[in-house]
Scaffold this active site. Sequence first.
Site, PDB file in Angstrom:
ATOM      1  N   LEU A  42       7.801   0.572  -9.828  1.00  0.00           N
ATOM      2  CA  LEU A  42       7.620   1.932  -9.314  1.00  0.00           C
ATOM      3  C   LEU A  42       7.721   1.875  -7.793  1.00  0.00           C
ATOM      4  O   LEU A  42       6.777   1.468  -7.126  1.00  0.00           O
ATOM      5  CB  LEU A  42       6.261   2.488  -9.726  1.00  0.00           C
ATOM      6  CG  LEU A  42       5.947   2.546 -11.227  1.00  0.00           C
ATOM      7  CD1 LEU A  42       4.547   3.143 -11.451  1.00  0.00           C
ATOM      8  CD2 LEU A  42       7.001   3.371 -11.979  1.00  0.00           C
ATOM      9  N   LYS A  96      -3.790  -0.045  -1.820  1.00  0.00           N
ATOM     10  CA  LYS A  96      -5.191  -0.130  -1.381  1.00  0.00           C
ATOM     11  C   LYS A  96      -5.915   1.199  -1.502  1.00  0.00           C
ATOM     12  O   LYS A  96      -7.105   1.250  -1.808  1.00  0.00           O
ATOM     13  CB  LYS A  96      -5.280  -0.620   0.053  1.00  0.00           C
ATOM     14  CG  LYS A  96      -4.645   0.356   0.998  1.00  0.00           C
ATOM     15  CD  LYS A  96      -4.533  -0.060   2.414  1.00  0.00           C
ATOM     16  CE  LYS A  96      -3.732   0.976   3.169  1.00  0.00           C
ATOM     17  NZ  LYS A  96      -2.318   1.046   2.795  1.00  0.00           N
ATOM     18  N   VAL A 110      -4.755  -5.842   0.082  1.00  0.00           N
ATOM     19  CA  VAL A 110      -5.499  -6.187   1.286  1.00  0.00           C
ATOM     20  C   VAL A 110      -4.814  -7.369   1.969  1.00  0.00           C
ATOM     21  O   VAL A 110      -4.546  -8.388   1.339  1.00  0.00           O
ATOM     22  CB  VAL A 110      -6.949  -6.592   0.968  1.00  0.00           C
ATOM     23  CG1 VAL A 110      -7.702  -6.900   2.260  1.00  0.00           C
ATOM     24  CG2 VAL A 110      -7.662  -5.507   0.182  1.00  0.00           C
ATOM     25  N   GLU A 151       2.723   4.539  12.575  1.00  0.00           N
ATOM     26  CA  GLU A 151       3.325   5.737  11.976  1.00  0.00           C
ATOM     27  C   GLU A 151       3.394   6.855  13.030  1.00  0.00           C
ATOM     28  O   GLU A 151       2.656   6.833  14.012  1.00  0.00           O
ATOM     29  CB  GLU A 151       2.446   6.240  10.825  1.00  0.00           C
ATOM     30  CG  GLU A 151       2.057   5.196   9.812  1.00  0.00           C
ATOM     31  CD  GLU A 151       3.086   5.046   8.707  1.00  0.00           C
ATOM     32  OE1 GLU A 151       3.958   5.935   8.583  1.00  0.00           O
ATOM     33  OE2 GLU A 151       3.038   4.043   7.991  1.00  0.00           O
ATOM     34  N   ASP A 181      -7.646   3.183   7.080  1.00  0.00           N
ATOM     35  CA  ASP A 181      -6.937   2.143   6.336  1.00  0.00           C
ATOM     36  C   ASP A 181      -7.813   0.898   6.216  1.00  0.00           C
ATOM     37  O   ASP A 181      -7.970   0.329   5.130  1.00  0.00           O
ATOM     38  CB  ASP A 181      -5.628   1.820   7.075  1.00  0.00           C
ATOM     39  CG  ASP A 181      -4.880   0.652   6.465  1.00  0.00           C
ATOM     40  OD1 ASP A 181      -4.139   0.875   5.491  1.00  0.00           O
ATOM     41  OD2 ASP A 181      -5.062  -0.487   6.932  1.00  0.00           O
ATOM     42  N   LYS A 232      -9.586  -1.059   2.804  1.00  0.00           N
ATOM     43  CA  LYS A 232      -9.472  -2.481   2.495  1.00  0.00           C
ATOM     44  C   LYS A 232     -10.841  -3.143   2.434  1.00  0.00           C
ATOM     45  O   LYS A 232     -11.093  -3.995   1.572  1.00  0.00           O
ATOM     46  CB  LYS A 232      -8.579  -3.154   3.531  1.00  0.00           C
ATOM     47  CG  LYS A 232      -7.116  -2.699   3.397  1.00  0.00           C
ATOM     48  CD  LYS A 232      -6.294  -3.043   4.612  1.00  0.00           C
ATOM     49  CE  LYS A 232      -4.830  -2.650   4.441  1.00  0.00           C
ATOM     50  NZ  LYS A 232      -4.094  -2.721   5.723  1.00  0.00           N
ATOM     51  N   GLY A 281       4.541  -6.032   5.788  1.00  0.00           N
ATOM     52  CA  GLY A 281       5.935  -6.466   5.855  1.00  0.00           C
ATOM     53  C   GLY A 281       6.499  -6.675   4.468  1.00  0.00           C
ATOM     54  O   GLY A 281       5.775  -6.948   3.522  1.00  0.00           O
TER      55      GLY A 281
END
Lengths: 428, 428
Positions: free
Chosen positions: B9, B105, B132, B190, B201, B205, B302
């Site tokens: 997905l 996450k 994470v 972003e 974020d 985590k 990455g």
Amino acid sequence: MKPVKVGLLGLGTVGTGVVRIVEGHQEDLQSQVGSPIMIEKVLVQNKSKARNIAVSPDKLTEDPWEVIRHPEIDVIVEVMGGIANTKEYILEALSLGKHVVTANKDLMALHGPEILAKAHEHRCDVLYEASVAGGIPIIRTLVEGFSSDRITKIMGIVNGTTNYILTKMSQEGASYSDVLKEAQELGYAESDPTSDVEGLDAARKMTILATLGFRSNVALEDVSTQGISSVSKEDILYAKRLGYELKLLGIAESQDDQISVSVQPTMVRKTHPIASVNGVFNAVYVFGEAVGETMFYGAGAGELPTATSVVADLVAVVKNLKLGVNGKQGAVAYKEKKLKTDEQISSKYFLLLHVADRAGVLARITQAFADYEVSLESVLQQPNPNNPDAEIIIITHDASRAAIKKVLANFESLDVVYKVKSVYRVEG
Amino acid sequence: MKPVKVGLLGLGTVGTGVVRIVEGHQEDLQSQVGSPIMIEKVLVQNKSKARNIAVSPDKLTEDPWEVIRHPEIDVIVEVMGGIANTKEYILEALSLGKHVVTANKDLMALHGPEILAKAHEHRCDVLYEASVAGGIPIIRTLVEGFSSDRITKIMGIVNGTTNYILTKMSQEGASYSDVLKEAQELGYAESDPTSDVEGLDAARKMTILATLGFRSNVALEDVSTQGISSVSKEDILYAKRLGYELKLLGIAESQDDQISVSVQPTMVRKTHPIASVNGVFNAVYVFGEAVGETMFYGAGAGELPTATSVVADLVAVVKNLKLGVNGKQGAVAYKEKKLKTDEQISSKYFLLLHVADRAGVLARITQAFADYEVSLESVLQQPNPNNPDAEIIIITHDASRAAIKKVLANFESLDVVYKVKSVYRVEG
């Protein structure tokens, strides 16, 4: 919930830690595995010796076979060390269908393939996380965490004694012999320190890491090994001045499935994460094609750190027992071993030379490198404060081990080179 | 050897990496799991979009249910992100008996317990190592490597964007807004950076890490969260001058099973191993009662690092499939959650105050700390170069969060305190 019964071979430092953790964390362990874990029998050298841990006297025995052949024991935990006896005990335990957890790097480095084959034959687990880098779960990381990747480089500070000595030499400008003596007094070095300081302990650990990382049976004799006993104060001073730390590194590399493994004092650039691993700590730096740079840091030895890994392995064995899937680890080394030749092993080198202090010397020396196509990154000539010779410090670009050997052999016949004081690999 | 079929997905950054690794390392993967692993169907937003990876067009679909309900697919790999849709897809996949690997996450932090319960009900695996710290196998380490230990502290640099920004501010003396702009241009941040820079974020985590480390269901709303958007050049300058680096740290602590979890800019003493983790790298420092200090370092994001973890999870699921032991991970959170109160959460604090420059001010301010029994480690008063006020920098000894809040409230009514410029937690 029928308890899982464990036989413990050895009640020294790590054995004591295993008892402490199994007893102290019993409730947590039960929550994870679904049944109690009981230490049923413990092999000791002397039952009547005073100990700093309370173990019921009827659990202690001086007869190994009473533990190994005990009909109710499911798992043997070997933390006694040594090779010949422990190998015999472990092979017998496996042939009786008992699973094995061991912290024994010597045994696994020398006889790992034979032991794992016996385990496979009898559908038993053999786990040995504690054999390398005590408290750092590096074996799990290589086998499971990076199962999807191709590891191309493993660099390890895997011997705490030598890292302690080099750290002290670097931080205090002290001599090797003074720091060794201090380390012996503090219990960080053995009275016979050979195995640590000559790199043999690190070589055994690198054998295990390279086998798991490159999935190919690396043998101890494949590891080119050099210790730290001839490292001088000056070497470390020059290293620092040039922006490096001197570390005893195990270095395993694989390109196109061609492998090299070595242990040697290495100049590591200070910006590299492994350069700042100090004192008795261990660290393993792993480079994977996909994952890139990673590093794992922690205590390399000690009662409780090592016992943490032993008991984590015990938990894994017991989980497998509950699922009925012991002995299914699969082949760790499914690739044929291909070793690099000295022509294929490449790195930068640091050289410290004592040379004649007269015109034309530098030209002759640099020509010796050029003759074997070794190009130089930096050259520093300076007067030697202690005698009338000059000192030349050279850092090469990447050069093959074979070429450097030829350059060094050539220096033998150069009258202007009085002494090759030091030669070190350079990383970072 | 029947191939294991995978439904993917998402074919963004991480999805592309997953395809690359599964295809590029197919032979290695087969050697480990005993059968081919095939990506059978891939959900994409737009089938006709140009891609920098070749995937056979008949494998692409824009209909999620074609992947999720595909009768031959054994494992769903979810790397599309988002919460509402992915939750629906994953729950449906699990109810159809398909195993799930996810890098999500947000989903696991918000709906982890519900998803894991559904997995348990249908005897399915749900693995989420990549959720994470991308390429660092920290979830395996917490769950398996330290299964035997009691973890008391987890400190994480788990957001690469903010670590990049703080590293640049520290190394170049640049302002937050300048570095953020640069990071956006480089693609490290972003265009709407809120989730990263406000610590959301990282909080997600830390929710996952605290749940696994303390074996207790920590929820996102339990995490006290503060971001870096108000960090100034001066803060970092003062931090460095005092021997600290300013890092956005997730900090989870447990003493006697009482838990606190927070994310905030934190002054970390330079000698602490996590202080030198720079740029977009991530690191998780774990302290266990038995194992002591450990740290795990690597790429946090990455294409390939994250895909490494996704595919390692896939390997684990396929191994379980072969052994017939999926869905037996056991309860990750078997302990009742008990949260610390502000009175029980204790650390050192750094405060930067702008105060009136006249006699008796320091006495009044230090008295305000004494009133709430907060003792001070160091106090530095200096003229403020930019205006006629004085600046006072204070580092406290360990103090409760409640006491610091009271001191700060008290400052409101102290006419000599013009402004509380900064308040940071201090570690190391």
